[in-house]
Design an enzyme around this catalytic site. Sequence first.
Site, PDB file in Angstrom:
ATOM      1  N   HIS A 276     -15.945   1.721  -3.951  1.00 25.99           N
ATOM      2  CA  HIS A 276     -14.510   1.603  -3.715  1.00 25.99           C
ATOM      3  C   HIS A 276     -14.156   0.327  -2.959  1.00 25.99           C
ATOM      4  O   HIS A 276     -12.984  -0.011  -2.841  1.00 25.99           O
ATOM      5  CB  HIS A 276     -14.021   2.825  -2.930  1.00 25.99           C
ATOM      6  CG  HIS A 276     -12.544   3.026  -2.978  1.00 25.99           C
ATOM      7  ND1 HIS A 276     -11.842   3.190  -4.161  1.00 25.99           N
ATOM      8  CD2 HIS A 276     -11.604   3.089  -1.995  1.00 25.99           C
ATOM      9  CE1 HIS A 276     -10.564   3.353  -3.899  1.00 25.99           C
ATOM     10  NE2 HIS A 276     -10.385   3.285  -2.596  1.00 25.99           N
TER      11      HIS A 276
ATOM     12  N   ASP B 250     -17.703   3.679  -8.260  1.00 26.73           N
ATOM     13  CA  ASP B 250     -16.732   4.123  -7.259  1.00 26.73           C
ATOM     14  C   ASP B 250     -16.715   5.653  -7.234  1.00 26.73           C
ATOM     15  O   ASP B 250     -16.357   6.291  -8.229  1.00 26.73           O
ATOM     16  CB  ASP B 250     -15.347   3.589  -7.610  1.00 26.73           C
ATOM     17  CG  ASP B 250     -14.316   3.834  -6.515  1.00 26.73           C
ATOM     18  OD1 ASP B 250     -14.593   4.630  -5.601  1.00 26.73           O
ATOM     19  OD2 ASP B 250     -13.233   3.225  -6.593  1.00 26.73           O
TER      20      ASP B 250
ATOM     21  N   TYR C  17       0.837  -1.202   0.000  1.00 28.41           N
ATOM     22  CA  TYR C  17       0.000   0.000   0.000  1.00 28.41           C
ATOM     23  C   TYR C  17       0.875   1.256   0.000  1.00 28.41           C
ATOM     24  O   TYR C  17       0.963   1.966  -0.964  1.00 28.41           O
ATOM     25  CB  TYR C  17      -0.958  -0.001   1.190  1.00 28.41           C
ATOM     26  CG  TYR C  17      -1.928   1.162   1.167  1.00 28.41           C
ATOM     27  CD1 TYR C  17      -3.050   1.123   0.341  1.00 28.41           C
ATOM     28  CD2 TYR C  17      -1.716   2.293   1.958  1.00 28.41           C
ATOM     29  CE1 TYR C  17      -3.934   2.192   0.295  1.00 28.41           C
ATOM     30  CE2 TYR C  17      -2.594   3.363   1.920  1.00 28.41           C
ATOM     31  CZ  TYR C  17      -3.707   3.308   1.089  1.00 28.41           C
ATOM     32  OH  TYR C  17      -4.572   4.375   1.043  1.00 28.41           O
TER      33      TYR C  17
ATOM     34  N   SER D 257      -6.385   0.916  -4.325  1.00 30.06           N
ATOM     35  CA  SER D 257      -6.497   2.353  -4.117  1.00 30.06           C
ATOM     36  C   SER D 257      -5.121   3.012  -4.290  1.00 30.06           C
ATOM     37  O   SER D 257      -4.555   2.980  -5.383  1.00 30.06           O
ATOM     38  CB  SER D 257      -7.115   2.626  -2.746  1.00 30.06           C
ATOM     39  OG  SER D 257      -7.571   3.954  -2.642  1.00 30.06           O
TER      40      SER D 257
END
Length: 719
Positions: free
Chosen positions: A686, A651, A488, A568
């Site tokens: 999302h 999203d 991430y 993301s």
Amino acid sequence: MRLRTTLLTASAAVLALSAPAFAGDHQGAEITYPETRADTVVETIFGNEVADPYRWLEQDVRNSEEVAAWVKAQSEFTAAYLAELPGREAYEARIKELYDYERFGIPVEKGGKYFYTRNDGLQNQNVLYVRDGLNGEPRVLIDPNEWAEDGATALSGWSVTEDGSKLLYGIQDGGSDWRTARVLDVATGEVLEDKVEWIKFSGLEWAKDGSGFYYSRFPVTAEGDTFQALNTNQKVYFHKLGTPQSEDVVLYETPDRAELNNFAEISDDGRYLINYSSSGTDDRYEVSLIDLQSEKRGAMTLFPDFKHSYGYIGNVGPEFYFITNEQAPLQQVIMVNVNEPPHIRTVIIPERDAKLDSVSMAGGKLVAEYLVDAKSEVTIYNLDGSKVRDVALPSIGSAGGFDGDADDTEVFYFFSSFNRPTTIYKYDLDSGTSEVWEQPEVAFNPDDYVVEQKFYNSKDGTKVPMFLVRRADIAASGEAVPTLLYGYGGFNISITPGFSPSRIAWLDAGGAYVLANIRGGGEYGKAWHDGGRRQNKQNVFDDFIAAGEYLKATGITTKDGLAIEGRSNGGLLVGAVVNQRPDLVDAAHPAVGVMDMLRFDRFTAGRYWVDDYGYPDREKDFNLLLTYSPYHNVQDGTEYPAVLTTTADTDDRVVPGHSFKYAAALQAADLGGKPQLIRIETRAGHGSGKPTDKAIEEAADVGAFLAYHTGLDLTRMGK
């Protein structure tokens, strides 16, 4: 900034809606993708000629027939490809079997009643239950599975009055960030007439007397802009029960600074409303107190200047406890007497050599959760900061919860790890003993898998931790196997050990799973975050690349068996790394990613992300963003790994135009023979609120794709 835009639209191109054309076997096949219109859109920005041929794909699919037709063509094309992958059906069956276990949320006690969520295993949405007493008979309060035929309407946040008589809850439809709040009578199950809309990025907080609740909302958007317009002018309101939303009272607003977020929580004694104002994603707040017993209800600024992070823990009268990074990059606990300006900070729990991740107050104790090399350790303190004891946790993993009231003698917490699904424990604050409250039965033996932590060096010599998970027999043999590497690296978010059914399925098939705790996250406090944001963003990609190199160099993964995945901000990570090191990666899954780094701040919540990414309209930031923006750096004429991009057409956090444009750029370039596909979910947003059946289907598609292109044989699943 000097900006020149030219738009020369080609004659209307007909999107190919026919079945996909595959030549031979998937591996190395020549693939004819559906056509995507390329416009001649060129901007001169700070002297750089920047092409944006697929800008038309930024339009909301709800408002553009052309974009909807493109989505349909791509979806049909990808579905046909994924359906042919060997072992996919067996893989999905195993994931479904692994999903079929009871999942419990941490119970909340109010008025002698215990409220908690539960999923029987394959329910699309978690159900909210109540018990009269901890061991009372469970009764369903809210079953969101009855709200929508497709299971895509979810219960999103809930709060109970102090006497346990009324429940305030949020409704999330189709994965959107927008929420609608309703109120339910706990005794009768009746939904009251109260209805509050246009809530986003907000808590739901009852007044202590149950007369109403506090929430934050944005103004009503213009028609057609609901899911793309920038979010500004957030205000804090009070809603009195039995009145229409139009009569709700504004308690805090910042009309002179429309960019500020404003959200609030109620103090333990109910006297104060604590308001946090922020301008972006950085944990830098201005904190104000509103005295609800004062007729004027004016706001008193407690912590000004937007320089540090502050989180309310609890209060005893005027003595308020906060967790903060002020003068403590790894965070500490301070106490402030709100009746004694200038509000001198008294350090209660000083900073130590591990990240203080969260603190709660219950039963006259402070429960502090630390991250020690990205895994949980928990310590109990008295309110004066003296240590009581450490909490014994089962193994390497993540723990959280421990919330309660001043008179509680017990609290609840969860523990989970890569090989252990969430178990709920009851903890006795006096004796320090834990006992299982709810533990699921699962379709595997946790002891069949080994969780290890290793450290490797990044490009600049920084030591970075990673968790490595394998079947015990594979770990014992040291066999190199196809490996899924996840990362991430952003927004001060710590990625810690957690359970995933689809991850166990990957391990069952013989693969390895690795989580790299790269810079940009919060695992080691402020310095770790700062080391991977703004002008330091390249460190994030270097850390992830170094993880992949380590896995191949040490024989953990096979020569052609490295798959990478991120969601993301992690989708941005995967897209950037594929562009920078296509030779290292064998298959990639960028999910709901931020792929156009030059226009991310123009849609919904994107404007907040400048804290981590920088400002596209500032030359220094722009020049850096242009170097790694996934959409703008596809390397035409270079052999690329197989890429499956995933997003959802609804999203409204990272608008799907990011992934649409990126996938179009991949398909238009000469990247060799491996597939460059996009999978587009419907009514899933999302990620939060996604129905279980959609989650299982997506996990099977993604896992089968990554397995096929890394040599992991799924055809042997169940044999």
